[in-house]
Design a protein around this motif. Structure first.
Motif, PDB file in Angstrom:
ATOM      1  N   GLU A  50     -28.568  -5.659   7.319  1.00 53.28           N
ATOM      2  CA  GLU A  50     -27.396  -4.905   7.779  1.00 53.28           C
ATOM      3  C   GLU A  50     -27.683  -4.187   9.103  1.00 53.28           C
ATOM      4  O   GLU A  50     -26.869  -4.195  10.019  1.00 53.28           O
ATOM      5  CB  GLU A  50     -26.988  -3.887   6.714  1.00 53.28           C
ATOM      6  CG  GLU A  50     -25.749  -3.099   7.085  1.00 53.28           C
ATOM      7  CD  GLU A  50     -25.342  -2.146   5.983  1.00 53.28           C
ATOM      8  OE1 GLU A  50     -24.963  -1.007   6.309  1.00 53.28           O
ATOM      9  OE2 GLU A  50     -25.400  -2.528   4.803  1.00 53.28           O
ATOM     10  N   THR A  51     -28.845  -3.588   9.215  1.00 53.73           N
ATOM     11  CA  THR A  51     -29.231  -2.905  10.456  1.00 53.73           C
ATOM     12  C   THR A  51     -29.361  -3.909  11.597  1.00 53.73           C
ATOM     13  O   THR A  51     -28.924  -3.646  12.719  1.00 53.73           O
ATOM     14  CB  THR A  51     -30.549  -2.143  10.260  1.00 53.73           C
ATOM     15  OG1 THR A  51     -30.376  -1.190   9.211  1.00 53.73           O
ATOM     16  CG2 THR A  51     -30.987  -1.442  11.523  1.00 53.73           C
ATOM     17  N   TRP A  52     -29.948  -5.073  11.332  1.00 53.41           N
ATOM     18  CA  TRP A  52     -30.094  -6.106  12.357  1.00 53.41           C
ATOM     19  C   TRP A  52     -28.727  -6.582  12.850  1.00 53.41           C
ATOM     20  O   TRP A  52     -28.510  -6.719  14.051  1.00 53.41           O
ATOM     21  CB  TRP A  52     -30.927  -7.271  11.840  1.00 53.41           C
ATOM     22  CG  TRP A  52     -31.112  -8.325  12.885  1.00 53.41           C
ATOM     23  CD1 TRP A  52     -30.550  -9.559  12.920  1.00 53.41           C
ATOM     24  CD2 TRP A  52     -31.882  -8.213  14.082  1.00 53.41           C
ATOM     25  NE1 TRP A  52     -30.927 -10.233  14.055  1.00 53.41           N
ATOM     26  CE2 TRP A  52     -31.743  -9.426  14.792  1.00 53.41           C
ATOM     27  CE3 TRP A  52     -32.670  -7.206  14.624  1.00 53.41           C
ATOM     28  CZ2 TRP A  52     -32.378  -9.654  16.006  1.00 53.41           C
ATOM     29  CZ3 TRP A  52     -33.304  -7.435  15.842  1.00 53.41           C
ATOM     30  CH2 TRP A  52     -33.148  -8.645  16.517  1.00 53.41           C
ATOM     31  N   ARG A  53     -27.790  -6.830  11.926  1.00 52.54           N
ATOM     32  CA  ARG A  53     -26.441  -7.267  12.322  1.00 52.54           C
ATOM     33  C   ARG A  53     -25.768  -6.214  13.199  1.00 52.54           C
ATOM     34  O   ARG A  53     -25.113  -6.541  14.192  1.00 52.54           O
ATOM     35  CB  ARG A  53     -25.584  -7.563  11.095  1.00 52.54           C
ATOM     36  CG  ARG A  53     -25.849  -8.915  10.491  1.00 52.54           C
ATOM     37  CD  ARG A  53     -24.816  -9.277   9.433  1.00 52.54           C
ATOM     38  NE  ARG A  53     -24.800  -8.349   8.311  1.00 52.54           N
ATOM     39  CZ  ARG A  53     -25.586  -8.452   7.236  1.00 52.54           C
ATOM     40  NH1 ARG A  53     -26.438  -9.433   7.132  1.00 52.54           N
ATOM     41  NH2 ARG A  53     -25.497  -7.564   6.271  1.00 52.54           N
ATOM     42  N   ALA A  54     -25.931  -4.931  12.852  1.00 50.11           N
ATOM     43  CA  ALA A  54     -25.341  -3.858  13.654  1.00 50.11           C
ATOM     44  C   ALA A  54     -25.947  -3.841  15.060  1.00 50.11           C
ATOM     45  O   ALA A  54     -25.224  -3.679  16.050  1.00 50.11           O
ATOM     46  CB  ALA A  54     -25.546  -2.514  12.970  1.00 50.11           C
ATOM     47  N   THR A  57     -24.575  -6.903  17.019  1.00 53.04           N
ATOM     48  CA  THR A  57     -23.175  -6.654  17.368  1.00 53.04           C
ATOM     49  C   THR A  57     -23.067  -5.677  18.522  1.00 53.04           C
ATOM     50  O   THR A  57     -22.314  -5.889  19.475  1.00 53.04           O
ATOM     51  CB  THR A  57     -22.407  -6.120  16.143  1.00 53.04           C
ATOM     52  OG1 THR A  57     -22.442  -7.116  15.119  1.00 53.04           O
ATOM     53  CG2 THR A  57     -20.964  -5.806  16.490  1.00 53.04           C
ATOM     54  N   PHE A  58     -23.860  -4.601  18.483  1.00 55.35           N
ATOM     55  CA  PHE A  58     -23.845  -3.602  19.544  1.00 55.35           C
ATOM     56  C   PHE A  58     -24.286  -4.213  20.867  1.00 55.35           C
ATOM     57  O   PHE A  58     -23.666  -4.003  21.905  1.00 55.35           O
ATOM     58  CB  PHE A  58     -24.740  -2.422  19.176  1.00 55.35           C
ATOM     59  CG  PHE A  58     -24.821  -1.383  20.261  1.00 55.35           C
ATOM     60  CD1 PHE A  58     -23.802  -0.459  20.417  1.00 55.35           C
ATOM     61  CD2 PHE A  58     -25.905  -1.345  21.114  1.00 55.35           C
ATOM     62  CE1 PHE A  58     -23.872   0.500  21.427  1.00 55.35           C
ATOM     63  CE2 PHE A  58     -25.986  -0.410  22.129  1.00 55.35           C
ATOM     64  CZ  PHE A  58     -24.960   0.514  22.282  1.00 55.35           C
ATOM     65  N   THR A  59     -25.382  -4.976  20.852  1.00 56.75           N
ATOM     66  CA  THR A  59     -25.887  -5.525  22.109  1.00 56.75           C
ATOM     67  C   THR A  59     -24.960  -6.579  22.703  1.00 56.75           C
ATOM     68  O   THR A  59     -24.895  -6.710  23.925  1.00 56.75           O
ATOM     69  CB  THR A  59     -27.303  -6.119  21.938  1.00 56.75           C
ATOM     70  OG1 THR A  59     -27.265  -7.130  20.930  1.00 56.75           O
ATOM     71  CG2 THR A  59     -28.310  -5.048  21.583  1.00 56.75           C
TER      72      THR A  59
END
Length: 62
Positions: A50-54, A57-59
């Motif tokens: 979940e942290t990796w996906r966030a 998405t942000f980058t």
């Protein structure tokens, strides 16, 4: 952290850096690994999916 079975991949955009960049293993169920492509036996950063996906998405938005 057990990364047995990790399949490491580089970004297709890494070719401009003589192939040197980070590699990501996102095929495991509970962890995403990130390592330096020049030091494959070196340290690995790990993130929950979940942290990796966030982060991704942000980058992509910047």
């Amino acid at each position: 952290m057990d990364l047995t079975g990790a399949i490491w991949r580089k970004s297709s955009r890494s070719s401009g850096n003589q192939g040197n960049c980070v590699e990501v293993a996102d095929n495991l169920a509970r962890v995403v690994g990130v390592r330096d492509s020049k030091d494959r036996q070196g340290p690995v950063l790990t993130f929950d999916p979940e942290t990796w996906r966030a982060f991704v998405t942000f980058t992509k938005g910047h």
